[in-house]
Design a protein around this motif. Structure first.
Motif, PDB file in Angstrom:
ATOM      1  N   ASN A  28       5.258   6.182   5.848  1.00  0.00           N
ATOM      2  CA  ASN A  28       6.133   5.490   7.057  1.00  0.00           C
ATOM      3  C   ASN A  28       7.469   5.820   6.698  1.00  0.00           C
ATOM      4  N   VAL A  29       7.833   6.983   5.712  1.00  0.00           N
ATOM      5  CA  VAL A  29       9.006   7.116   5.183  1.00  0.00           C
ATOM      6  C   VAL A  29       9.133   8.577   5.596  1.00  0.00           C
ATOM      7  N   TYR A  30      10.641   8.826   6.164  1.00  0.00           N
ATOM      8  CA  TYR A  30      10.921  10.268   6.489  1.00  0.00           C
ATOM      9  C   TYR A  30      12.364  10.333   5.845  1.00  0.00           C
ATOM     10  N   PHE A  31      12.690  11.598   5.567  1.00  0.00           N
ATOM     11  CA  PHE A  31      14.050  12.015   5.006  1.00  0.00           C
ATOM     12  C   PHE A  31      14.753  12.992   5.957  1.00  0.00           C
ATOM     13  N   GLY A  37       0.956  -1.398   0.073  1.00  0.00           N
ATOM     14  CA  GLY A  37      -0.108   0.045   0.035  1.00  0.00           C
ATOM     15  C   GLY A  37       0.893   1.315  -0.040  1.00  0.00           C
ATOM     16  N   ASN A  38       0.616   2.097   0.981  1.00  0.00           N
ATOM     17  CA  ASN A  38       1.404   3.358   0.930  1.00  0.00           C
ATOM     18  C   ASN A  38       2.612   3.196   1.980  1.00  0.00           C
ATOM     19  N   LYS A  39       2.894   2.104   2.181  1.00  0.00           N
ATOM     20  CA  LYS A  39       3.908   1.941   3.324  1.00  0.00           C
ATOM     21  C   LYS A  39       5.007   1.037   2.746  1.00  0.00           C
TER      22      LYS A  39
END
Length: 501
Positions: free
Chosen positions: A461-464, A254-256
């Protein structure tokens, strides 16, 4: 059960995030493709010379103090941080020399010997710069700021206007100084973040306070000691650090992103993913869906890479007594230099050249009677499909010729050890977009001076972290980026828990 966090890349920002999250009871793993942690902050040795291959100037040491104290540590138990005076020594083709020092009476004399008129406005300029720095401490340096809406929440209209939003750094500089030498020195402080003073917003004139008020520092034993200190804290906090682990893909649900895959075929499950790989290279290398790639890149068009650099590590068999720890040999025409690099995207005919000589402050960095010269010349980032090979020898020759012309006699004949880094190397080693050194440019018209948001717009669930995200490039900024993004993650997770509860 602890939430699993996989950090892609062990640069200062990735390590900073890992330290903060591990202290908040997350199960953190760092996957670093190189043989050591530190990212662009790296080290090289040869023939008795030691070189920091990346950042060579430390400013705002309070960022390191804040990171360590946030997990119950004292940075001064790990590092010996010393002040460098003068902060910069600058040279001009016409023979003018200006030392930048945080000793106010001495600095006033340095200004006065070049321009009596400008010495009268110098204190007003320092007050202006300090005021901007104080405003940034209320917002930019305190939490993640992704745009004007975030800024408005932190500042009343009066303070927003105090930031001089309609002016560039150069326009602010010209308000206080008339002499072109002094204008050039103050404008060039923007290269701490790899941006043009003609495009960067005036609020970044606060870098003069960073330089002259907060001061310039060095870490005994070399700047790489910062990475080693952070690595020690990671070990103490139980972070799993895996070296020689190149990430080649991700598994999406999905979006993760549910797992991260490495070149050797290993999979690492993740509840959260933090990418210290720059945002654009992350999407280009991790996404297989061409439509997703196109959407990601389209949304990021306004975030162009900063300048890259040609780095010459030179071990020389003599001492240049006239040089300080940090030295700048300026171009004859700054406006032309920046126009060529930033607007025309071409090599400057007459570039400003930086030379860092850590052995001036630390004898352990070079054999007795010799010096370690870190020579950096900024160049445009690589265009897609471009390599730097054709420029390598000719631009090296241009740089050495200029330095010899401006006083470094017999430089070529003095070289005992030499190693070169080009934009190609920066791109290959660190995944930097176009070989960029400082992430993305700060441009008031292109992106209003803001960076790429730390939260991914494609994945929940992604960070930069790192130079392409808030607050930008350079040792203190990327370290702060990691801390602020960790705080963002902790806050987001707490909000989700509340909703569920």
């Amino acid at each position: 059960m602890k939430r699993k966090v996989t950090v892609i890349g062990g640069g200062l920002a990735g390590m900073s995030t890992a330290i903060r999250l591990a202290a908040h009871n997350y199960d953190v793993t760092i996957l670093e493709k190189g043989e050591r942690l530190g990212g662009k902050l790296n080290i090289r040795k040869g023939m008795g010379f030691t070189f920091d291959t990346g950042p060579s100037i430390l400013t705002m040491p309070w960022v390191l103090e804040k990171l360590f104290s946030s997990v119950g540590k004292n940075v001064h138990d790990y590092l010996e941080i010393v002040r460098v005076e003068p902060g910069w020594r600058t040279f001009f083709e016409d023979g003018t020399k200006i030392d930048l020092t945080s000793d106010l009476p001495t600095m006033l004399q340095e200004i006065k010997k070049v321009s009596e008129e400008d010495s009268h406005s110098f204190l007003s300029y320092l007050q202006y710069s300090e005021k901007l720095y104080d405003l940034m401490m209320k917002s930019f340096y305190k939490e993640n700021i992704n745009g004007l809406q975030d800024l408005r929440k932190k500042h009343p209209l009066k303070e927003l206007l105090m930031m001089d939003p309609m002016k560039s750094v150069d326009q602010a500089t010209r308000k206080y100084f008339k002499d072109p030498h002094i204008q050039q020195v103050m404008n060039f402080l923007q290269m701490y973040i790899g941006s043009s003073p003609y495009h960067a917003p005036a609020i970044l004139s606060q870098l003069a306070h960073v330089q002259l008020g907060v001061g310039v520092y060095y870490v005994k034993g070399g700047m790489y000691k910062i990475a080693e200190a952070m690595e020690q804290v990671l070990q103490e906090l139980g972070v799993n650090v895996l070296l020689n682990m190149k990430v080649t893909g991700v598994e999406k649900v999905g979006n993760k992103i549910r797992s991260v895959r490495t070149e050797n075929g290993a999979d690492f499950a993740a509840d959260l993913v933090v990418s210290n790989l720059e945002v654009i290279p992350f999407y280009e290398s991790m996404l297989e869906d061409q439509g997703e790639k196109a959407r990601a890149k389209s949304d990021l068009k306004k975030f162009e890479p900063t300048v890259s650099g040609l780095v010459l590590l030179l071990g020389v068999n003599k001492k240049y007594e006239e040089l300080g720890h940090h030295n700048f040999f300026f171009s004859g025409d700054q406006e032309k230099e920046f126009k060529q690099m930033f607007d025309q995207k071409q090599l400057a005919d007459d570039p400003t050249i930086y030379i860092g000589i850590s052995s001036k402050s630390d004898e352990s960095q070079a054999p007795e009677g010799k010096e370690n010269l870190f020579v950096l010349t900024h160049v445009p980032p690589l265009k897609e499909g471009e390599t730097w090979e054709a420029n390598k020898e000719s631009y090296r020759d241009l740089v050495l010729s200029k330095l010899e012309r401006m006083g470094l006699t017999d430089l070529r004949e003095s070289i005992e050890f030499e190693y070169t880094f080009t934009p190609d190397d920066l791109k290959e080693l660190y995944g930097a977009n176009g070989g960029s050194i400082y992430g993305v440019v700060t441009d008031r018209k292109m992106n209003s001076g803001f960076k790429i948001p730390s939260r991914s717009k494609l994945f929940d669930n992604v960070y930069f972290v790192g130079g392409s995200t808030h607050p930008g490039g350079g040792v203190p900024m990327v370290t702060l980026s990691g801390q602020l993004t960790a705080d963002l993650i902790i806050g987001d997770e707490a909000n989700v828990a509340k909703e569920i509860g």
